[in-house]
Design a protein around this motif. Structure first.
Motif, PDB file in Angstrom:
ATOM      1  N   ILE A  12      15.561  -1.822  13.107  1.00 42.54           N
ATOM      2  CA  ILE A  12      14.720  -1.381  11.999  1.00 42.54           C
ATOM      3  C   ILE A  12      15.407  -1.746  10.690  1.00 42.54           C
ATOM      4  N   ALA A  16      10.536  -3.794   7.955  1.00 48.37           N
ATOM      5  CA  ALA A  16       9.558  -2.895   8.569  1.00 48.37           C
ATOM      6  C   ALA A  16       8.974  -1.936   7.537  1.00 48.37           C
ATOM      7  N   SER A  17       9.776  -1.540   6.561  1.00 49.00           N
ATOM      8  CA  SER A  17       9.325  -0.670   5.470  1.00 49.00           C
ATOM      9  C   SER A  17      10.454  -0.565   4.449  1.00 49.00           C
ATOM     10  N   TRP A  41      -0.114  -1.483   9.975  1.00 47.08           N
ATOM     11  CA  TRP A  41       0.971  -0.511  10.084  1.00 47.08           C
ATOM     12  C   TRP A  41       0.850   0.254  11.393  1.00 47.08           C
ATOM     13  N   VAL A  63       5.739   2.093  10.151  1.00 47.97           N
ATOM     14  CA  VAL A  63       6.326   0.755  10.002  1.00 47.97           C
ATOM     15  C   VAL A  63       5.276  -0.351  10.071  1.00 47.97           C
ATOM     16  N   GLN A  64       5.674  -1.509   9.575  1.00 49.52           N
ATOM     17  CA  GLN A  64       4.898  -2.724   9.753  1.00 49.52           C
ATOM     18  C   GLN A  64       5.468  -3.439  10.973  1.00 49.52           C
ATOM     19  N   GLY A  67       7.783  -6.502  10.981  1.00 52.19           N
ATOM     20  CA  GLY A  67       9.153  -6.324  10.490  1.00 52.19           C
ATOM     21  C   GLY A  67      10.105  -5.747  11.530  1.00 52.19           C
ATOM     22  N   LEU A  68       9.594  -5.426  12.708  1.00 55.17           N
ATOM     23  CA  LEU A  68      10.447  -4.901  13.783  1.00 55.17           C
ATOM     24  C   LEU A  68      10.960  -6.054  14.625  1.00 55.17           C
TER      25      LEU A  68
END
Length: 100
Positions: A12, A16-17, A41, A63-64, A67-68
């Protein structure tokens, strides 16, 4: 549909955010699909992990998914199988004189 499953190990980061200024590892329990979110999201539930891979906090994160990053599971040292338990000592029993 998202590509994540319970048990996944995720990295993370701010991708992710923006709230995650300090990157960390996260063991996913589940994606909370019943929650209403903005398009693109996800709500996820799992455990934040320390450097040894031990859970330090149970968290729900917004989270998006792009982005993980999935990490490969840490290879744990092989565990030795316990020695089989033997029934009897191989000596004749007192009651019958036969071996057990």
């Amino acid at each position: 549909m998202h590509p994540f499953r319970g048990g996944d190990l995720l990295h993370i980061t701010q991708a992710a955010s923006v709230q995650f200024s300090r990157p960390f590892r996260f063991r996913l329990i589940r994606v909370l699909e019943d929650r209403i979110t903005y398009d693109g999201w996800l709500w996820i539930e799992g455990y934040e992990l320390d450097a040894r891979g031990e859970a330090v906090a149970r968290r729900e994160l917004f989270v998006q998914p792009y982005g993980l990053r999935k990490l490969s599971p840490a290879v744990s040292p092989a565990r030795r199988e316990p020695a089989p338990v033997r029934k009897g000592s191989g000596k004749p029993s007192r009651a019958s004189g036969r071996r057990a």
